[in-house]
Design a protein around this motif. Structure first.
Motif, PDB file in Angstrom:
ATOM      1  N   MET A   1      -5.200  33.926  46.975  1.00  0.00           N
ATOM      2  CA  MET A   1      -5.430  32.851  47.948  1.00  0.00           C
ATOM      3  C   MET A   1      -4.095  32.208  48.315  1.00  0.00           C
ATOM      4  O   MET A   1      -3.241  31.998  47.458  1.00  0.00           O
ATOM      5  N   GLN A   2      -3.925  31.873  49.594  1.00  0.00           N
ATOM      6  CA  GLN A   2      -2.707  31.235  50.056  1.00  0.00           C
ATOM      7  C   GLN A   2      -2.822  29.716  49.925  1.00  0.00           C
ATOM      8  O   GLN A   2      -3.843  29.192  49.496  1.00  0.00           O
ATOM      9  N   ALA A   3      -1.745  29.028  50.279  1.00  0.00           N
ATOM     10  CA  ALA A   3      -1.734  27.562  50.247  1.00  0.00           C
ATOM     11  C   ALA A   3      -1.769  27.043  51.678  1.00  0.00           C
ATOM     12  O   ALA A   3      -1.156  27.630  52.574  1.00  0.00           O
ATOM     13  N   PHE A   4      -2.508  25.953  51.891  1.00  0.00           N
ATOM     14  CA  PHE A   4      -2.690  25.420  53.240  1.00  0.00           C
ATOM     15  C   PHE A   4      -2.499  23.910  53.262  1.00  0.00           C
ATOM     16  O   PHE A   4      -2.745  23.222  52.269  1.00  0.00           O
ATOM     17  N   ILE A   5      -2.079  23.430  54.438  1.00  0.00           N
ATOM     18  CA  ILE A   5      -1.895  21.992  54.660  1.00  0.00           C
ATOM     19  C   ILE A   5      -2.643  21.627  55.939  1.00  0.00           C
ATOM     20  O   ILE A   5      -2.360  22.180  57.007  1.00  0.00           O
ATOM     21  N   THR A  13      -3.856  11.514  56.736  1.00  0.00           N
ATOM     22  CA  THR A  13      -3.923  12.224  55.458  1.00  0.00           C
ATOM     23  C   THR A  13      -3.423  13.653  55.613  1.00  0.00           C
ATOM     24  O   THR A  13      -3.705  14.320  56.611  1.00  0.00           O
ATOM     25  N   LEU A  14      -2.665  14.098  54.614  1.00  0.00           N
ATOM     26  CA  LEU A  14      -2.305  15.503  54.490  1.00  0.00           C
ATOM     27  C   LEU A  14      -3.167  16.100  53.380  1.00  0.00           C
ATOM     28  O   LEU A  14      -3.022  15.726  52.213  1.00  0.00           O
ATOM     29  N   LYS A  15      -4.068  16.996  53.753  1.00  0.00           N
ATOM     30  CA  LYS A  15      -4.967  17.584  52.762  1.00  0.00           C
ATOM     31  C   LYS A  15      -4.407  18.924  52.315  1.00  0.00           C
ATOM     32  O   LYS A  15      -4.203  19.830  53.120  1.00  0.00           O
ATOM     33  N   LEU A  16      -4.157  19.059  51.018  1.00  0.00           N
ATOM     34  CA  LEU A  16      -3.587  20.276  50.452  1.00  0.00           C
ATOM     35  C   LEU A  16      -4.700  21.113  49.841  1.00  0.00           C
ATOM     36  O   LEU A  16      -5.601  20.586  49.193  1.00  0.00           O
ATOM     37  N   SER A  17      -4.625  22.430  50.040  1.00  0.00           N
ATOM     38  CA  SER A  17      -5.644  23.324  49.472  1.00  0.00           C
ATOM     39  C   SER A  17      -5.031  24.672  49.146  1.00  0.00           C
ATOM     40  O   SER A  17      -3.903  24.980  49.547  1.00  0.00           O
ATOM     41  N   GLY A  18      -5.765  25.472  48.376  1.00  0.00           N
ATOM     42  CA  GLY A  18      -5.290  26.806  48.009  1.00  0.00           C
ATOM     43  C   GLY A  18      -4.485  26.811  46.727  1.00  0.00           C
ATOM     44  O   GLY A  18      -4.636  25.945  45.860  1.00  0.00           O
ATOM     45  N   ASP A  19      -3.605  27.805  46.617  1.00  0.00           N
ATOM     46  CA  ASP A  19      -2.781  27.985  45.414  1.00  0.00           C
ATOM     47  C   ASP A  19      -1.365  27.486  45.676  1.00  0.00           C
ATOM     48  O   ASP A  19      -0.600  28.122  46.412  1.00  0.00           O
ATOM     49  N   TRP A  20      -1.010  26.372  45.075  1.00  0.00           N
ATOM     50  CA  TRP A  20       0.331  25.804  45.209  1.00  0.00           C
ATOM     51  C   TRP A  20       1.161  26.251  44.012  1.00  0.00           C
ATOM     52  O   TRP A  20       1.315  25.540  43.031  1.00  0.00           O
ATOM     53  N   ASN A  21       1.685  27.462  44.137  1.00  0.00           N
ATOM     54  CA  ASN A  21       2.460  28.015  43.027  1.00  0.00           C
ATOM     55  C   ASN A  21       3.683  28.745  43.567  1.00  0.00           C
ATOM     56  O   ASN A  21       3.940  28.770  44.778  1.00  0.00           O
ATOM     57  N   LEU A  22       4.426  29.331  42.657  1.00  0.00           N
ATOM     58  CA  LEU A  22       5.697  29.954  43.016  1.00  0.00           C
ATOM     59  C   LEU A  22       5.528  31.094  44.013  1.00  0.00           C
ATOM     60  O   LEU A  22       6.405  31.352  44.824  1.00  0.00           O
ATOM     61  N   ALA A  23       4.380  31.768  43.965  1.00  0.00           N
ATOM     62  CA  ALA A  23       4.155  32.909  44.859  1.00  0.00           C
ATOM     63  C   ALA A  23       4.158  32.497  46.326  1.00  0.00           C
ATOM     64  O   ALA A  23       4.495  33.290  47.205  1.00  0.00           O
ATOM     65  N   GLY A 334      -6.529  31.582  57.454  1.00  0.00           N
ATOM     66  CA  GLY A 334      -5.497  30.548  57.505  1.00  0.00           C
ATOM     67  C   GLY A 334      -4.954  30.231  58.874  1.00  0.00           C
ATOM     68  O   GLY A 334      -5.242  29.185  59.423  1.00  0.00           O
ATOM     69  N   SER A 335      -4.154  31.128  59.467  1.00  0.00           N
ATOM     70  CA  SER A 335      -3.398  30.757  60.655  1.00  0.00           C
ATOM     71  C   SER A 335      -3.454  31.863  61.699  1.00  0.00           C
ATOM     72  O   SER A 335      -3.925  32.972  61.453  1.00  0.00           O
TER      73      SER A 335
END
Length: 370
Positions: A1-5, A13-23, A334-335
């Protein structure tokens, strides 16, 4: 899973979702930097939808908060779970000591190959599962033909069939001219002009007609399937259908598959006609073979099975194009960038599989002298 804003302008508000990791740190850093440029007043960063977060993700969030604070913009952190809050606290402590974001080390060639192999194997398994899902839904729909979406099927037939006739006719006509010209040059040297009819008939009806048509439809229609379904994925229309209890496979995929299955043999026959006409024009101008002589020998020398083999390939190619196009569309996430990459992949994979299947059929049919 990717990370999204996701930006909520009304709630600031900035809503953060997904995987917030080094990848995904390089991707989300660019997106985060682009989002905060437009922030001019107090904002809330909502981390309630974050699935995974490591020190790199926490560091990125903490450094962003620091950047906004230096611009005298108040930032509130909300909905982070306890584990993520601990990581953010550690990141804040270390931020004063080292103001550089952890970088992702370069992978070795073997690691890159292994990662690519795992990704492709996973996607292949998902594709096989997708085919199974379509098959089961198709069998279920066969029991209730009155529930078929005939209007959608006819619309797809119109878009993929009738509107594709001019370009396929032109391309097939030119292919016929090229084949006759190249082969005619060689045959003329040996005084075997008349054999251009045999070569043209076998090559166009058996191979070039279905193959060129399939490649054209893969580029024109397969990519359209991917883009259409991909945009629906981004707009969460498919999620809405599932929420309302509708089957997305029956509504979106089966009509496209059925329509293309019907259209491809017709388009292949259309391509055969114009390919032969193109060859006839060149044969008359270059080899002095009249149209009447050409058609007379064509009818006598080209067996019906040659035409039937080419037409039988068309439905197989249609299934490949439709399933690959719809599968890649369902993989969009995602995009808009994902739509572009998946559309490109749809065309490449479809053409690759078409050529592989065509080669296998040629070998098998030759073995059984068909």
């Amino acid at each position: 899973m990717q990370a999204f804003i996701t930006v909520d302008e009304q709630k600031k508000t900035l809503k953060l979702s997904g995987d917030w990791n080094l990848a995904h740190v390089n991707q989300i850093k660019k997106e985060f930097d682009a989002k905060i440029k437009h922030i001019k007043q107090a904002v809330t960063i909502d981390g309630g939808s974050i699935v995974k977060m490591d020190s790199a993700g926490a560091w990125l969030i903490a450094s962003t908060v620091q950047t906004l604070s230096q611009q005298h913009i108040k930032v509130n952190l909300g909905q982070f779970n306890p584990q993520h809050q601990e990581l953010l606290a550690l990141a804040n402590k270390q931020l004063a000591k080292n103001n550089q974001l952890p970088s992702k080390g370069a992978l070795s060639p073997i690691a890159v190959l292994g990662k690519y192999t795992i990704e492709q194997t996973t996607e292949f398994i998902q594709f096989v599962s997708f085919i199974g899902e379509i098959t089961l839904e198709g069998v279920r729909q066969l029991k209730n033909p009155f529930n078929w979406r005939w209007k959608s099927i006819m619309n797809v037939i119109n878009v993929t069939g009738s509107r594709a006739l001019p370009i396929i006719a032109l391309l097939s006509f030119m292919i016929g001219i090229v084949i006759s010209y190249q082969m005619g040059n060689q045959l003329r040297n040996y005084g075997a002009n008349v054999f251009i009819v045999n070569l043209l008939g076998l090559s166009v009806l058996r191979e070039f007609g279905p193959l060129i048509t399939a490649i054209m439809i893969a580029g024109r229609t397969g990519s359209a399937f991917t883009a259409e379904i991909g945009i629906m994925k981004i707009n969460q229309e498919i999620d809405s259908l599932n929420t309302m209890g509708f089957n997305a496979t029956a509504l979106l995929i089966l009509p496209r598959l059925i329509a293309l299955f019907v259209v491809m043999p017709l388009l292949t026959m259309w391509a055969n006609i114009f390919g032969i006409i193109g060859g006839m024009v060149m044969a008359q101008n270059m080899l002095d073979i009249t149209w009447l002589d050409f058609l007379s020998r064509f009818q006598r020398e080209i067996p019906l099975k040659t035409l039937l083999i080419g037409l039988l390939k068309a439905p197989l190619f249609a299934i490949i194009i439709a399933t690959v196009g719809c599968f890649q569309g369902m993989k969009v996430y995602g995009s808009a960038e994902s739509v572009g990459s998946r559309t490109t992949k749809s065309v490449v994979v479809a053409i690759f599989l078409i050529v592989i299947v065509d080669a296998l059929l040629s070998v098998v049919l030759s073995k059984y002298k068909l």
